[in-house]
Write a protein that holds these residues in place. Structure first.
Motif, PDB file in Angstrom:
ATOM      1  N   PRO A  26       0.790  -1.356   0.040  1.00 58.41           N
ATOM      2  CA  PRO A  26      -0.032   0.152  -0.082  1.00 58.41           C
ATOM      3  C   PRO A  26       0.865   1.176  -0.157  1.00 58.41           C
ATOM      4  O   PRO A  26       0.378   2.428  -0.476  1.00 58.41           O
ATOM      5  N   TRP A  27       1.993   1.246   0.185  1.00 58.57           N
ATOM      6  CA  TRP A  27       2.923   2.308   0.288  1.00 58.57           C
ATOM      7  C   TRP A  27       3.421   2.514  -1.075  1.00 58.57           C
ATOM      8  O   TRP A  27       4.430   3.430  -1.137  1.00 58.57           O
ATOM      9  N   ALA A  28       3.109   2.140  -2.240  1.00 55.23           N
ATOM     10  CA  ALA A  28       3.657   2.019  -3.439  1.00 55.23           C
ATOM     11  C   ALA A  28       3.565   3.520  -4.111  1.00 55.23           C
ATOM     12  O   ALA A  28       2.470   4.370  -3.634  1.00 55.23           O
ATOM     13  N   ASN A  29       4.307   3.607  -4.865  1.00 52.16           N
ATOM     14  CA  ASN A  29       4.402   5.136  -5.660  1.00 52.16           C
ATOM     15  C   ASN A  29       4.614   4.634  -7.113  1.00 52.16           C
ATOM     16  O   ASN A  29       5.436   4.602  -7.627  1.00 52.16           O
ATOM     17  N   PRO A  30       3.324   4.439  -7.791  1.00 50.63           N
ATOM     18  CA  PRO A  30       3.375   3.958  -9.168  1.00 50.63           C
ATOM     19  C   PRO A  30       4.022   4.825  -9.985  1.00 50.63           C
ATOM     20  O   PRO A  30       4.169   4.609 -11.131  1.00 50.63           O
ATOM     21  N   GLY A  31       4.106   6.275  -9.611  1.00 51.86           N
ATOM     22  CA  GLY A  31       4.632   7.108 -10.704  1.00 51.86           C
ATOM     23  C   GLY A  31       6.205   7.157 -10.706  1.00 51.86           C
ATOM     24  O   GLY A  31       6.783   7.654 -11.721  1.00 51.86           O
ATOM     25  N   ARG A  32       6.786   6.270 -10.054  1.00 50.79           N
ATOM     26  CA  ARG A  32       8.156   6.369  -9.953  1.00 50.79           C
ATOM     27  C   ARG A  32       8.896   4.935 -10.465  1.00 50.79           C
ATOM     28  O   ARG A  32       8.290   4.099 -10.216  1.00 50.79           O
ATOM     29  N   ARG A  33       9.643   5.276 -11.527  1.00 53.55           N
ATOM     30  CA  ARG A  33      10.258   3.940 -12.278  1.00 53.55           C
ATOM     31  C   ARG A  33      11.731   4.087 -11.551  1.00 53.55           C
ATOM     32  O   ARG A  33      12.486   4.673 -11.235  1.00 53.55           O
ATOM     33  N   PRO A  34      12.023   2.475 -11.788  1.00 52.83           N
ATOM     34  CA  PRO A  34      13.336   2.307 -11.108  1.00 52.83           C
ATOM     35  C   PRO A  34      14.451   2.821 -12.006  1.00 52.83           C
ATOM     36  O   PRO A  34      14.135   2.934 -13.186  1.00 52.83           O
ATOM     37  N   ARG A  35      15.568   3.084 -11.385  1.00 50.12           N
ATOM     38  CA  ARG A  35      16.742   3.704 -12.150  1.00 50.12           C
ATOM     39  C   ARG A  35      17.471   2.529 -12.746  1.00 50.12           C
ATOM     40  O   ARG A  35      18.125   3.039 -13.899  1.00 50.12           O
ATOM     41  N   LEU A  87      14.742   0.753   8.806  1.00 52.33           N
ATOM     42  CA  LEU A  87      15.953   1.474   8.649  1.00 52.33           C
ATOM     43  C   LEU A  87      15.632   2.444   7.439  1.00 52.33           C
ATOM     44  O   LEU A  87      16.186   3.484   7.272  1.00 52.33           O
ATOM     45  N   TYR A  88      14.907   2.101   6.480  1.00 52.10           N
ATOM     46  CA  TYR A  88      14.911   2.925   5.225  1.00 52.10           C
ATOM     47  C   TYR A  88      13.828   4.134   5.890  1.00 52.10           C
ATOM     48  O   TYR A  88      14.048   5.280   5.531  1.00 52.10           O
ATOM     49  N   ALA A  89      13.016   3.923   6.604  1.00 55.48           N
ATOM     50  CA  ALA A  89      12.006   4.667   7.215  1.00 55.48           C
ATOM     51  C   ALA A  89      12.837   5.691   8.169  1.00 55.48           C
ATOM     52  O   ALA A  89      12.653   7.073   8.036  1.00 55.48           O
ATOM     53  N   GLU A  90      13.730   5.139   8.927  1.00 57.02           N
ATOM     54  CA  GLU A  90      14.583   5.999   9.743  1.00 57.02           C
ATOM     55  C   GLU A  90      15.508   7.069   8.784  1.00 57.02           C
ATOM     56  O   GLU A  90      15.546   8.059   9.130  1.00 57.02           O
ATOM     57  N   ALA A  91      16.106   6.321   7.847  1.00 53.46           N
ATOM     58  CA  ALA A  91      17.055   7.347   7.043  1.00 53.46           C
ATOM     59  C   ALA A  91      16.110   8.388   6.389  1.00 53.46           C
ATOM     60  O   ALA A  91      16.506   9.445   6.251  1.00 53.46           O
ATOM     61  N   THR A  92      14.923   8.203   5.930  1.00 57.67           N
ATOM     62  CA  THR A  92      14.192   8.972   4.928  1.00 57.67           C
ATOM     63  C   THR A  92      13.618  10.016   6.397  1.00 57.67           C
ATOM     64  O   THR A  92      13.562  11.340   5.779  1.00 57.67           O
ATOM     65  N   TYR A  93      13.183   9.624   7.419  1.00 59.82           N
ATOM     66  CA  TYR A  93      12.818  10.591   8.433  1.00 59.82           C
ATOM     67  C   TYR A  93      13.995  11.675   8.813  1.00 59.82           C
ATOM     68  O   TYR A  93      13.632  12.722   8.821  1.00 59.82           O
ATOM     69  N   ARG A 103       5.007   5.905   5.358  1.00 62.82           N
ATOM     70  CA  ARG A 103       4.908   4.497   4.513  1.00 62.82           C
ATOM     71  C   ARG A 103       5.575   3.220   4.977  1.00 62.82           C
ATOM     72  O   ARG A 103       5.266   2.450   5.009  1.00 62.82           O
ATOM     73  N   PHE A 104       6.983   3.671   4.990  1.00 62.16           N
ATOM     74  CA  PHE A 104       7.758   2.552   5.244  1.00 62.16           C
ATOM     75  C   PHE A 104       7.747   2.231   6.899  1.00 62.16           C
ATOM     76  O   PHE A 104       7.826   0.710   7.193  1.00 62.16           O
ATOM     77  N   PHE A 105       7.447   3.394   7.740  1.00 60.27           N
ATOM     78  CA  PHE A 105       7.234   2.681   9.186  1.00 60.27           C
ATOM     79  C   PHE A 105       5.950   1.946   9.102  1.00 60.27           C
ATOM     80  O   PHE A 105       5.981   0.865   9.972  1.00 60.27           O
ATOM     81  N   ALA A 106       5.065   2.378   8.322  1.00 57.55           N
ATOM     82  CA  ALA A 106       3.755   1.591   8.400  1.00 57.55           C
ATOM     83  C   ALA A 106       3.675   0.286   7.922  1.00 57.55           C
ATOM     84  O   ALA A 106       3.439  -0.826   8.318  1.00 57.55           O
ATOM     85  N   ALA A 124       5.103   5.987  12.398  1.00 54.96           N
ATOM     86  CA  ALA A 124       4.496   6.274  11.390  1.00 54.96           C
ATOM     87  C   ALA A 124       3.463   7.481  11.593  1.00 54.96           C
ATOM     88  O   ALA A 124       3.392   8.315  10.787  1.00 54.96           O
ATOM     89  N   ALA A 125       2.627   7.369  12.601  1.00 51.04           N
ATOM     90  CA  ALA A 125       1.739   8.461  12.819  1.00 51.04           C
ATOM     91  C   ALA A 125       2.637   9.826  12.819  1.00 51.04           C
ATOM     92  O   ALA A 125       2.047  10.893  12.281  1.00 51.04           O
TER      93      ALA A 125
END
Length: 168
Positions: A26-35, A87-93, A103-106, A124-125
Motif C-alpha cells: 500500500p506504500w507504493a508510488n506507481p509514478g516512480r520508475r526504477p533507475r 531502517l529505510y524509514a529512519e533514514a528518510t525521516y 509509509r515505510f514505518f507503516a 508512522a503516525a
C-alpha cells in the motif's frame, strides 16, 4: 559478487533498488520508475546490507544508510524485509522526507507484533503528522494505542493536536 568496504560497513555491489521493489504494498508510488533493473540479494548478502545500513544510521549517516538500501532489493524474508523497511524509514525521516518515512514505518509495523508494532505505528503516525497528512496520522496513533497502553497519555496528547474538539 565482490565485497566492498564503505563507511566501515561491509556491503556487496549489486545493481537494483529497494524502493522500486516495494511497489507491491500500500506504500507504493506507481509514478516512480526504477533507475536500474532490480536484482534480489541473497539472504547472506541481505544480512550484510541490513547490518551496514544499521551501522550507518548508528554513526549518524542516514544518507549512507539510505543509499545502501536503495542499491539492493531485499528478499521477502520477513525479518530482513521488516528491518530494511524500518531502517529505510529512519533514514528518510532523518532526511525530512516524512511522507516516505511514514509509509515505510507503516509497512514495518504490519510485520511486527506487540509493543514493537505499537512503536512503529506511533512513528508512522508522527511522520504522517509531520508530512501534514492528519487522517493517516490519526489512524496510526489510534492503532498504536492498542499495542502501547503504557504510552496512552502521550498518544492522547498527539491525537488531541490532530482531532478537532467537537464538544465546544
Amino acid at each position: 559478487l565482490a565485497p566492498a568496504v564503505r563507511g566501515g560497513a561491509w556491503g556487496v555491489v549489486v545493481a537494483g533498488a529497494l524502493a522500486p521493489a516495494l511497489r507491491a504494498g500500500p506504500w507504493a508510488n506507481p509514478g516512480r520508475r526504477p533507475r536500474r533493473p532490480a536484482v534480489v540479494a541473497e539472504p547472506a548478502v541481505s544480512a550484510a546490507i541490513v547490518a551496514g545500513a544499521a551501522q550507518d544510521l548508528a554513526e549518524g549517516a542516514p544518507e549512507l544508510a539510505r543509499g545502501l538500501l536503495e542499491q539492493y532489493v531485499i528478499p521477502a524474508t520477513p525479518s530482513f524485509r521488516a528491518m530494511a523497511y524500518r531502517l529505510y524509514a529512519e533514514a528518510t525521516y532523518a532526511d525530512s522526507e516524512y511522507a516516505t518515512a511514514a509509509r515505510f514505518f507503516a509497512a514495518a509495523a504490519e510485520r511486527a507484533r506487540g509493543p514493537r508494532r505499537g512503536v512503529l505505528e506511533a512513528r508512522a503516525a508522527d511522520a504522517f503528522e509531520r508530512a501534514e497528512l492528519p487522517r493517516p496520522a490519526i489512524q496510526y496513533f489510534r492503532a498504536a494505542l492498542r499495542h502501547l497502553p503504557e504510552a496512552s497519555g502521550w498518544i492522547a496528547i498527539r491525537l488531541a493536536r490532530l482531532v478537532p474538539d467537537t464538544s465546544l
